[in-house]
Motif scaffolding. Structure first.
Motif, mmCIF file in Angstrom:
data_model
loop_
_atom_site.group_PDB
_atom_site.id
_atom_site.type_symbol
_atom_site.label_atom_id
_atom_site.label_comp_id
_atom_site.label_asym_id
_atom_site.label_seq_id
_atom_site.Cartn_x
_atom_site.Cartn_y
_atom_site.Cartn_z
ATOM 1 N N ALA A 1 0.848 -1.191 0.000
ATOM 2 C CA ALA A 1 0.000 0.000 0.000
ATOM 3 C C ALA A 1 0.884 1.241 0.000
ATOM 4 N N VAL A 2 0.625 2.153 -0.930
ATOM 5 C CA VAL A 2 1.346 3.424 -0.988
ATOM 6 C C VAL A 2 0.457 4.434 -1.697
ATOM 7 N N ARG A 3 0.584 5.676 -1.314
ATOM 8 C CA ARG A 3 -0.297 6.737 -1.801
ATOM 9 C C ARG A 3 -1.765 6.341 -1.561
ATOM 10 N N PHE A 4 -2.537 6.131 -2.640
ATOM 11 C CA PHE A 4 -3.932 5.704 -2.539
ATOM 12 C C PHE A 4 -4.141 4.319 -3.159
ATOM 13 N N ASP A 5 -3.056 3.613 -3.467
ATOM 14 C CA ASP A 5 -3.143 2.351 -4.203
ATOM 15 C C ASP A 5 -2.668 1.172 -3.360
ATOM 16 N N GLY A 6 -3.485 0.126 -3.358
ATOM 17 C CA GLY A 6 -3.129 -1.074 -2.614
ATOM 18 C C GLY A 6 -3.253 -2.309 -3.480
ATOM 19 N N GLN A 7 -2.576 -3.375 -3.073
ATOM 20 C CA GLN A 7 -2.640 -4.640 -3.806
ATOM 21 C C GLN A 7 -2.410 -5.792 -2.852
ATOM 22 N N LEU A 8 -2.947 -6.962 -3.199
ATOM 23 C CA LEU A 8 -2.673 -8.152 -2.414
ATOM 24 C C LEU A 8 -2.886 -9.401 -3.247
ATOM 25 N N SER A 9 -2.190 -10.473 -2.855
ATOM 26 C CA SER A 9 -2.320 -11.759 -3.510
ATOM 27 C C SER A 9 -1.822 -12.833 -2.550
ATOM 28 N N VAL A 10 -2.013 -14.086 -2.937
ATOM 29 C CA VAL A 10 -1.595 -15.233 -2.132
ATOM 30 C C VAL A 10 -0.757 -16.152 -2.997
ATOM 31 N N PHE A 11 0.318 -16.679 -2.417
ATOM 32 C CA PHE A 11 1.219 -17.590 -3.123
ATOM 33 C C PHE A 11 1.368 -18.858 -2.285
ATOM 34 N N ASP A 12 1.293 -20.012 -2.928
ATOM 35 C CA ASP A 12 1.343 -21.271 -2.180
ATOM 36 C C ASP A 12 2.070 -22.333 -2.996
ATOM 37 N N SER A 13 3.339 -22.531 -2.700
ATOM 38 C CA SER A 13 4.170 -23.479 -3.450
ATOM 39 C C SER A 13 3.876 -24.926 -3.114
ATOM 40 N N ARG A 14 2.960 -25.168 -2.188
ATOM 41 C CA ARG A 14 2.528 -26.553 -1.929
ATOM 42 C C ARG A 14 1.664 -27.072 -3.069
ATOM 43 N N ILE A 15 1.111 -26.139 -3.843
ATOM 44 C CA ILE A 15 0.189 -26.495 -4.917
ATOM 45 C C ILE A 15 0.929 -26.522 -6.253
ATOM 46 N N ALA A 16 0.866 -27.640 -6.938
ATOM 47 C CA ALA A 16 1.555 -27.777 -8.223
ATOM 48 C C ALA A 16 1.044 -26.727 -9.209
ATOM 49 N N GLY A 17 1.974 -26.019 -9.833
ATOM 50 C CA GLY A 17 1.617 -25.021 -10.831
ATOM 51 C C GLY A 17 1.265 -23.661 -10.282
ATOM 52 N N ALA B 1 -7.795 -11.742 6.348
ATOM 53 C CA ALA B 1 -8.859 -12.645 5.895
ATOM 54 C C ALA B 1 -8.285 -13.777 5.059
ATOM 55 N N GLU B 2 -7.374 -13.457 4.148
ATOM 56 C CA GLU B 2 -6.767 -14.499 3.308
ATOM 57 C C GLU B 2 -5.963 -15.471 4.160
ATOM 58 N N THR B 3 -5.302 -14.963 5.181
ATOM 59 C CA THR B 3 -4.516 -15.818 6.069
ATOM 60 C C THR B 3 -5.409 -16.822 6.791
ATOM 61 N N LEU B 4 -6.517 -16.352 7.336
ATOM 62 C CA LEU B 4 -7.447 -17.245 8.025
ATOM 63 C C LEU B 4 -7.995 -18.294 7.066
ATOM 64 N N LYS B 5 -8.311 -17.888 5.843
ATOM 65 C CA LYS B 5 -8.842 -18.816 4.848
ATOM 66 C C LYS B 5 -7.813 -19.885 4.474
ATOM 67 N N VAL B 6 -6.550 -19.494 4.338
ATOM 68 C CA VAL B 6 -5.501 -20.463 4.020
ATOM 69 C C VAL B 6 -5.386 -21.492 5.143
ATOM 70 N N ILE B 7 -5.384 -21.027 6.377
ATOM 71 C CA ILE B 7 -5.239 -21.925 7.519
ATOM 72 C C ILE B 7 -6.386 -22.920 7.596
ATOM 73 N N MET B 8 -7.596 -22.443 7.348
ATOM 74 C CA MET B 8 -8.770 -23.304 7.467
ATOM 75 C C MET B 8 -9.116 -24.048 6.181
ATOM 76 N N GLY B 9 -8.448 -23.711 5.070
ATOM 77 C CA GLY B 9 -8.796 -24.326 3.806
ATOM 78 C C GLY B 9 -10.187 -23.935 3.366
ATOM 79 N N MET B 10 -10.585 -22.724 3.710
ATOM 80 C CA MET B 10 -11.960 -22.273 3.488
ATOM 81 C C MET B 10 -12.061 -21.357 2.275
ATOM 82 N N GLY B 11 -13.102 -21.526 1.489
ATOM 83 C CA GLY B 11 -13.381 -20.611 0.400
ATOM 84 C C GLY B 11 -12.339 -20.659 -0.700
ATOM 85 N N GLU B 12 -12.236 -19.563 -1.418
ATOM 86 C CA GLU B 12 -11.296 -19.431 -2.536
ATOM 87 C C GLU B 12 -10.290 -18.339 -2.206
ATOM 88 N N THR B 13 -9.026 -18.701 -2.113
ATOM 89 C CA THR B 13 -8.002 -17.709 -1.814
ATOM 90 C C THR B 13 -7.505 -17.051 -3.105
#
Length: 264
Positions: free
Chosen positions: A163-179, A217-229
């Motif tokens: 996050a900087v100025r007025f612009d933010g971004q986020l994503s999730v990366f998981d090398s346990r998953i092939a591809g 929120a994404e962190t909690l979802k990854v831990i629980m395997g819930m929803g779509e990250t």
């Protein structure tokens, strides 16, 4: 539902915990099983600044059993405009230690481990490997790549935000998953991506709260395997227009960081 395997000692929810986290337990997608997974999880937070503040507060309140916070910086008066985990009387104190004080007052049932250091090399890999999820809340491009490499090597899920100025971004990366792509697949180290420090460009105070809360929120979802990250999806937020955009991306087969990770 597939839960992220925890690397901490297993605990069961007692009556006090069931009451404390009852609003989670009431959710069919979480329930007792999901909350138990959260209470047994270990999350590593890199940076206790603008993004790290809301991330840490929400993860602590949600009952993450162990929070490790790494930051070698000290609280400055200019931080208080947005870094809500710190207070005026902690100006000059290390940020990781300041955050730990707030989090322990918020939730005495969890363990908070502050490290006043800039972890790198084997030390960083050790910290990353001990965690179930890493949340990158740092403020520079080089550190993000360093953290990404450690997460790829240890196959630890990474939740990244900026996050900087007025612009933010986020994503999730998981090398346990092939591809699954890594941070380097999205932002090449030799590219022109550069968020720059808030001291130079400034930052809209609520922006870090919006992105940080989404990271939590994404962190909690990854831990629980819930929803779509957000694996393979980059969320972009413009606070000036209050609009979200999404960009999809794939693993770079020639990525020097994760290209051969699944063959190791």
């Amino acid at each position: 539902m597939t839960f992220c395997p925890t690397r901490t000692a297993q605990i069961d929810l007692d009556d006090a915990a069931l009451l404390r986290y009852s609003r989670h337990v009431l959710l069919d997608e979480i329930g007792i099983e999901g909350q138990t997974a959260l209470c047994n999880a270990h999350v590593l937070i890199i940076g206790a600044g603008g993004l790290g503040s809301p991330v840490a507060l929400y993860l602590a309140s949600a009952g993450i059993g162990t929070l490790t916070i790494v930051d070698d910086d000290a609280v400055d008066l200019t931080n208080l405009q947005r870094q809500i985990v710190h207070t005026e009387n902690r100006v000059g104190q290390n940020k990781a230690q300041s955050a730990a004080l707030t989090l322990q007052q918020l939730n005495s049932q969890i363990e908070v481990r502050p490290f006043a250091e800039r972890a790198s090399g084997e030390r960083l890999l050790e910290l990353v490997s001990a965690a179930d999820v890493v949340v990158d809340c740092c403020d520079n491009f080089a550190t993000r790549h360093t953290v990404n490499r450690a997460c790829v090597v240890s196959k630890t899920p990474l939740v990244s935000g900026a996050a900087v100025r007025f612009d933010g971004q986020l994503s999730v990366f998981d090398s346990r998953i092939a591809g699954a792509p890594c941070y380097h697949c999205l932002f090449d180290e030799e590219g022109e991506a550069n968020d720059g420090p808030c001291a130079t460009f400034g930052v809209f105070a609520p922006l870090v709260g919006i992105i940080g809360a989404a990271q939590a929120a994404e962190t909690l979802k990854v831990i629980m395997g819930m929803g779509e990250t957000l694996i393979g999806r980059l969320q972009l937020f413009d606070a000036r227009s209050s609009r979200w955009r999404e960009m999809k991306y794939k693993q770079d087969p020639h990525c020097p960081v994760c290209g051969n990770v699944h063959a190791r």
